[in-house]
Design a protein around this motif. Structure first.
Motif, mmCIF file in Angstrom:
data_model
loop_
_atom_site.group_PDB
_atom_site.id
_atom_site.type_symbol
_atom_site.label_atom_id
_atom_site.label_comp_id
_atom_site.label_asym_id
_atom_site.label_seq_id
_atom_site.Cartn_x
_atom_site.Cartn_y
_atom_site.Cartn_z
ATOM 1 N N GLU A 200 -5.111 0.708 -3.895
ATOM 2 C CA GLU A 200 -5.582 -0.283 -3.142
ATOM 3 C C GLU A 200 -5.905 -0.132 -1.126
ATOM 4 O O GLU A 200 -6.376 -1.083 -0.776
ATOM 5 N N LEU A 201 -5.144 1.497 -0.773
ATOM 6 C CA LEU A 201 -5.089 2.207 0.125
ATOM 7 C C LEU A 201 -6.645 2.256 0.185
ATOM 8 O O LEU A 201 -7.026 3.314 -0.082
ATOM 9 N N SER A 202 -7.396 2.033 0.699
ATOM 10 C CA SER A 202 -8.874 2.844 1.445
ATOM 11 C C SER A 202 -9.299 2.687 2.223
ATOM 12 O O SER A 202 -8.233 2.190 3.711
ATOM 13 N N ASP A 203 -10.566 2.960 3.028
ATOM 14 C CA ASP A 203 -11.257 2.991 4.355
ATOM 15 C C ASP A 203 -11.069 1.682 4.709
ATOM 16 O O ASP A 203 -10.922 1.670 5.775
ATOM 17 N N GLN A 204 -11.500 1.093 3.795
ATOM 18 C CA GLN A 204 -11.287 -0.367 4.530
ATOM 19 C C GLN A 204 -10.494 -1.317 4.806
ATOM 20 O O GLN A 204 -10.152 -1.942 6.037
ATOM 21 N N ARG A 242 -7.251 -7.126 4.660
ATOM 22 C CA ARG A 242 -6.827 -8.377 5.152
ATOM 23 C C ARG A 242 -5.518 -8.373 4.265
ATOM 24 O O ARG A 242 -4.179 -8.950 4.873
ATOM 25 N N GLN A 243 -5.462 -9.099 2.712
ATOM 26 C CA GLN A 243 -4.595 -9.630 2.566
ATOM 27 C C GLN A 243 -2.984 -8.892 2.264
ATOM 28 O O GLN A 243 -2.039 -9.140 1.944
ATOM 29 N N ALA A 244 -3.824 -7.852 2.106
ATOM 30 C CA ALA A 244 -2.971 -6.441 1.454
ATOM 31 C C ALA A 244 -1.847 -6.251 2.866
ATOM 32 O O ALA A 244 -0.546 -5.899 2.462
ATOM 33 N N LEU A 245 -2.560 -5.886 3.906
ATOM 34 C CA LEU A 245 -1.765 -5.688 5.374
ATOM 35 C C LEU A 245 -1.073 -6.560 5.179
ATOM 36 O O LEU A 245 -0.094 -6.849 6.242
ATOM 37 N N VAL A 246 -0.790 -7.970 5.075
ATOM 38 C CA VAL A 246 -0.546 -8.992 5.907
ATOM 39 C C VAL A 246 0.813 -9.167 5.148
ATOM 40 O O VAL A 246 1.541 -9.684 5.390
ATOM 41 N N GLU A 281 -2.095 8.796 13.757
ATOM 42 C CA GLU A 281 -0.422 8.632 13.368
ATOM 43 C C GLU A 281 -0.195 6.915 12.386
ATOM 44 O O GLU A 281 0.550 7.321 11.482
ATOM 45 N N VAL A 282 -1.616 5.991 12.429
ATOM 46 C CA VAL A 282 -2.120 5.127 11.581
ATOM 47 C C VAL A 282 -2.310 5.176 10.576
ATOM 48 O O VAL A 282 -1.398 4.872 9.415
ATOM 49 N N PRO A 283 -2.966 6.690 9.824
ATOM 50 C CA PRO A 283 -3.345 6.388 8.428
ATOM 51 C C PRO A 283 -1.378 7.029 8.007
ATOM 52 O O PRO A 283 -1.489 6.518 6.575
ATOM 53 N N ARG A 289 4.211 2.739 4.146
ATOM 54 C CA ARG A 289 4.231 1.232 4.125
ATOM 55 C C ARG A 289 3.457 0.822 2.144
ATOM 56 O O ARG A 289 3.870 -0.458 1.569
ATOM 57 N N PHE A 290 1.917 1.024 2.568
ATOM 58 C CA PHE A 290 2.355 0.715 1.137
ATOM 59 C C PHE A 290 2.488 1.897 -0.200
ATOM 60 O O PHE A 290 2.606 1.460 -1.688
ATOM 61 N N ALA A 291 3.096 2.823 -0.424
ATOM 62 C CA ALA A 291 4.477 3.119 -0.690
ATOM 63 C C ALA A 291 5.725 2.758 -1.727
ATOM 64 O O ALA A 291 5.848 3.165 -2.026
#
Length: 318
Positions: A200-204, A242-246, A281-283, A289-291
Motif C-alpha cells: 500500500e505504501l509505494s513510490d506513488q 491520496r485516499q490512503a494518506l488522507v 526524513e519523509v519516507p 504511520r502506515f505501520a
C-alpha cells in the motif's frame, strides 16, 4: 512479476559487494544474465569507471520491473541517456554458471554456486589454462566474444521510467523548485530497493505526500507524472494513494472551486511531523504511520493515533 523490493540484496550482501568490487575501474564490460538484484552494484561500479558504454543484457522481466521502480528505474535510464550503459533483455548465461557473466577483454567473472550461496569465479589471461577449481577454463577473450554475441542477440527494450534528470526538470516546470528539490533529495537518500509497488505504501504514495508538503493541486501532480517524457505512472493510479494518506491523517484534500466543472483538489499536509520534516526524513515518517493498525475503513485506530498532533491552523507554513 518480481519487483525490486522483493529481490534487492541486503546492504552487506557479499555477492553484490563482490560484483561491485570486481567491476570497478574496468573498461568495455559486457554483462549477460544480470538479475534485478545486481543492477545497483553494476551501476555503482560503472560510476567509478570510464570508457565506452557497458553493455548489459538483463534477465527476462528485469526491464519490465524497472518501469515500476522509481529509484532504480530513474537511475538506470539516466545511465542509458548519458551513454554510460546500454541495456537489453536476454537469456541467462549457461555452461554451468549461475546464469550471470561479466566479461572484459582480459578478465571474466561468472556467478557460480548454489542459490543462496553464490560467489564470483574469476578468470584472467594468466590463469585461464590452469586447473583451478574446475579444470581448464576458457580464455577471457573467448568468453568476451561469446558474451558480445549473446548481448547482440538480446532484445533492446526501453526502460519505462524517465531519467532522474528529466523527472526533476518536469517537476520544476509543472510544479515548482521546492517540490523538485524534495524529490531529488528523497531519491538520493533511498536505497534502490525501497518504495516499490508491492504494498500500500509505494513510490506513488511518497510523491503525493511530497506534493502535499507544498500545497500543490492534485491535478498538477497527476499532470506531471503523466507528461510525455516523464510517465512515472498512469494519472488515475494516484487516487488510491491520496485516499490512503488522507485516511491516515497525514494530508487533506481541499476542494477548490475554479470555474465551471468539478472543483479541483488541493493537497495539504496536516500532520506536523510530515510538514516539518527534512525531505530525507519523509519516507521514515510514512513508514511509521502506515505501520499503525487501522479500522475497516482504513483510518488509524483511535488508540494508535498521536494525541499531541497540533491543529492545522498552527502548522508551519513554507
Amino acid at each position: 512479476m518480481t519487483e525490486v523490493a522483493d529481490v534487492f540484496p541486503r546492504p552487506d550482501d557479499p555477492l553484490a559487494e563482490a560484483v561491485e568490487t570486481a567491476l570497478s575501474g574496468r573498461s568495455a564490460v559486457v554483462a549477460v544474465g544480470v538479475p534485478l538484484g545486481l543492477l545497483p552494484a553494476v551501476l555503482a561500479a560503472r560510476g567509478r569507471s570510464s570508457g565506452p558504454a557497458w553493455r548489459i543484457a538483463c534477465r527476462p522481466g528485469v526491464v519490465d520491473a524497472l518501469s515500476r521502480a522509481l529509484v532504480l528505474g530513474t537511475a538506470v535510464t539516466e545511465a542509458v541517456e548519458t551513454d554510460a550503459v546500454r541495456v537489453r533483455t536476454g537469456e541467462p548465461h549457461g555452461h554451468g554458471t549461475g546464469g550471470t557473466l561479466f566479461a572484459s577483454p582480459d578478465r571474466a567473472d561468472a556467478v557460480v554456486g548454489p542459490r543462496g550461496d553464490r560467489t564470483l569465479a574469476t578468470t584472467t589471461e594468466g590463469d585461464a589454462a590452469g586447473a583451478g577449481d574446475g579444470g581448464p577454463r576458457a580464455p577471457p577473450d573467448g568468453v568476451y566474444a561469446a558474451a558480445e554475441s549473446q548481448f547482440d542477440a538480446a532484445t533492446a527494450d526501453p526502460v519505462g521510467m524517465p531519467s532522474r534528470r528529466r523527472l526533476l526538470a518536469g517537476a520544476r516546470e509543472v510544479l515548482d523548485d521546492r517540490f523538485a528539490n524534495d524529490v531529488a533529495t528523497v531519491l538520493a537518500s533511498l536505497a534502490p530497493g525501497e518504495f516499490g509497488r508491492t504494498g500500500e505504501l509505494s513510490d506513488q504514495t511518497l510523491l503525493v505526500a511530497l506534493a502535499a508538503r507544498h500545497d500543490h493541486l492534485f491535478r498538477d501532480l497527476r499532470r506531471w507524472v503523466g507528461t510525455d517524457g516523464v510517465g512515472v505512472a498512469p494519472e488515475q493510479e494516484f487516487t488510491r494513494d491520496r485516499q490512503a494518506l488522507v485516511e491516515r491523517e497525514l494530508i487533506e484534500s481541499v476542494k477548490m472551486p475554479m470555474g465551471p466543472g468539478r472543483p479541483m483538489l488541493r493537497l495539504r499536509a496536516v500532520d506536523d511531523a510530515l510538514l516539518r520534516a527534512q525531505a530525507e526524513e519523509v519516507p521514515t515518517i510514512l513508514e511509521g504511520r502506515f505501520a499503525l493498525p487501522t479500522d475497516a475503513d482504513g483510518r488509524i485506530r483511535r488508540e494508535a493515533s498521536r494525541e499531541d498532533r497540533r491543529p492545522v491552523w498552527e502548522r508551519r507554513r513554507w
